[in-house]
Design a protein around this motif. Sequence first.
Motif, PDB file in Angstrom:
ATOM      1  N   HIS A  86      57.780  29.912 -10.871  1.00 44.53           N
ATOM      2  CA  HIS A  86      59.232  30.294 -10.380  1.00 44.53           C
ATOM      3  C   HIS A  86      59.547  31.905 -10.418  1.00 44.53           C
ATOM      4  CE1 HIS A  86      63.463  29.655  -9.585  1.00 44.53           C
ATOM      5  NE2 HIS A  86      63.702  30.370 -10.836  1.00 44.53           N
ATOM      6  N   HIS A  87      59.017  32.413 -11.509  1.00 46.83           N
ATOM      7  CA  HIS A  87      59.311  34.066 -11.457  1.00 46.83           C
ATOM      8  C   HIS A  87      58.475  34.593 -10.425  1.00 46.83           C
ATOM      9  CE1 HIS A  87      60.132  33.130 -16.158  1.00 46.83           C
ATOM     10  NE2 HIS A  87      61.101  33.135 -15.424  1.00 46.83           N
ATOM     11  N   CYS A  88      57.422  34.356  -9.888  1.00 47.07           N
ATOM     12  CA  CYS A  88      56.858  34.910  -8.785  1.00 47.07           C
ATOM     13  C   CYS A  88      57.513  34.792  -7.521  1.00 47.07           C
ATOM     14  CB  CYS A  88      55.384  34.197  -8.601  1.00 47.07           C
ATOM     15  SG  CYS A  88      54.057  34.567 -10.006  1.00 47.07           S
ATOM     16  N   VAL A  89      58.239  33.461  -7.370  1.00 45.94           N
ATOM     17  CA  VAL A  89      58.948  33.264  -6.131  1.00 45.94           C
ATOM     18  C   VAL A  89      60.262  34.291  -6.342  1.00 45.94           C
ATOM     19  CG1 VAL A  89      60.288  31.520  -4.998  1.00 45.94           C
ATOM     20  CG2 VAL A  89      58.104  31.082  -5.906  1.00 45.94           C
ATOM     21  N   CYS A  90      60.689  34.329  -7.555  1.00 49.60           N
ATOM     22  CA  CYS A  90      61.984  35.062  -7.491  1.00 49.60           C
ATOM     23  C   CYS A  90      61.675  36.706  -7.193  1.00 49.60           C
ATOM     24  CB  CYS A  90      62.538  35.057  -9.042  1.00 49.60           C
ATOM     25  SG  CYS A  90      63.493  33.479  -9.238  1.00 49.60           S
ATOM     26  N   SER A  91      60.593  37.133  -7.944  1.00 53.95           N
ATOM     27  CA  SER A  91      60.211  38.540  -7.623  1.00 53.95           C
ATOM     28  C   SER A  91      59.959  38.749  -6.325  1.00 53.95           C
ATOM     29  CB  SER A  91      58.941  38.797  -8.675  1.00 53.95           C
ATOM     30  OG  SER A  91      59.447  38.771  -9.938  1.00 53.95           O
ATOM     31  N   ALA A  92      59.307  37.781  -5.505  1.00 56.36           N
ATOM     32  CA  ALA A  92      58.767  38.048  -4.316  1.00 56.36           C
ATOM     33  C   ALA A  92      60.206  38.082  -3.542  1.00 56.36           C
ATOM     34  CB  ALA A  92      57.816  36.861  -3.793  1.00 56.36           C
ATOM     35  N   ALA A  93      61.324  37.160  -3.902  1.00 53.98           N
ATOM     36  CA  ALA A  93      62.335  37.145  -3.013  1.00 53.98           C
ATOM     37  C   ALA A  93      63.047  38.564  -3.363  1.00 53.98           C
ATOM     38  CB  ALA A  93      63.163  36.052  -3.702  1.00 53.98           C
ATOM     39  N   MET A  94      63.188  38.921  -4.303  1.00 60.70           N
ATOM     40  CA  MET A  94      63.686  40.520  -4.804  1.00 60.70           C
ATOM     41  C   MET A  94      63.134  41.578  -4.024  1.00 60.70           C
ATOM     42  SD  MET A  94      66.500  40.023  -6.717  1.00 60.70           S
ATOM     43  CE  MET A  94      66.691  41.689  -7.617  1.00 60.70           C
ATOM     44  N   VAL A  95      61.598  41.520  -3.722  1.00 58.70           N
ATOM     45  CA  VAL A  95      61.081  42.320  -2.919  1.00 58.70           C
ATOM     46  C   VAL A  95      61.333  42.148  -1.715  1.00 58.70           C
ATOM     47  CG1 VAL A  95      58.500  43.268  -2.426  1.00 58.70           C
ATOM     48  CG2 VAL A  95      58.981  42.670  -4.559  1.00 58.70           C
ATOM     49  N   TYR A  96      61.578  40.969  -1.198  1.00 56.60           N
ATOM     50  CA  TYR A  96      61.724  40.865   0.335  1.00 56.60           C
ATOM     51  C   TYR A  96      63.047  41.325   0.497  1.00 56.60           C
ATOM     52  CZ  TYR A  96      63.196  38.212   4.463  1.00 56.60           C
ATOM     53  OH  TYR A  96      63.859  37.645   5.380  1.00 56.60           O
ATOM     54  N   MET A  97      64.008  41.238  -0.391  1.00 56.24           N
ATOM     55  CA  MET A  97      65.653  41.544   0.155  1.00 56.24           C
ATOM     56  C   MET A  97      65.685  43.011  -0.008  1.00 56.24           C
ATOM     57  SD  MET A  97      68.069  38.868  -1.721  1.00 56.24           S
ATOM     58  CE  MET A  97      67.243  38.831  -3.183  1.00 56.24           C
ATOM     59  N   ALA A  98      64.990  43.604  -1.081  1.00 61.60           N
ATOM     60  CA  ALA A  98      64.995  45.228  -1.118  1.00 61.60           C
ATOM     61  C   ALA A  98      64.471  45.688   0.378  1.00 61.60           C
ATOM     62  CB  ALA A  98      64.203  45.754  -2.318  1.00 61.60           C
TER      63      ALA A  98
END
Length: 199
Positions: A86-98
């Motif tokens: 889940h942390h992987c998905v959250c981190s990927a989402a943060m990178v994507y939004m940035a």
Amino acid sequence: MHGPPLVAWSLVTLSTVAAVACLLRREAARDEALMGAGMAVMAVPMSVLDPRPWGTPLLPVVFAVVFALAGVRALLLVRRPGHHLHHCVCSAAMVYMAVAMGGAASAHGGHAGHMAHSGAGLPLLTGALLLYFAGYVLRAGTTLVAAPAHAHGAASGPLISAGPSVAGPARVPLRHAPEVAVACRVSMALGMFAMLLTL
């Protein structure tokens, strides 16, 4: 963040509270505390930050690097117990939004007003992430609501207490209660969902 100020400040508050709650929990929650702090900073309205000309491209790069490293770390720990996937998905989402917000800023000369009305990111990827976080909130929220009132088969006594018990079965301190961990994850997933809606 490029949405209504009330929504932005609500997300800042929610993410900050979640980050502080994670810091008060066990050491394993430091990844979640980083995620909450990053979400709080990312949710601050651009009109408040008023970045310098170098700030508009720099902030997304810093966010992308920090959360890419956090995602790699979570990926390396994915076989261990915990919520690393889940942390992987959250981190990927943060990178994507940035990256999406940085790209929109560059395309419009960094003007926040244009970014508020322009679509940023890939609709299919944004939709997939929205579905993931909505599903996560529903699944985790259901387990939170259905959580038992007693822990570890104790005959009596609450699951949560303000401090250690002098006598009787051991109680779980409030900050270490499993319900607090789930509530933090649910609140951050809700925040992530709301931030993705602004793309």
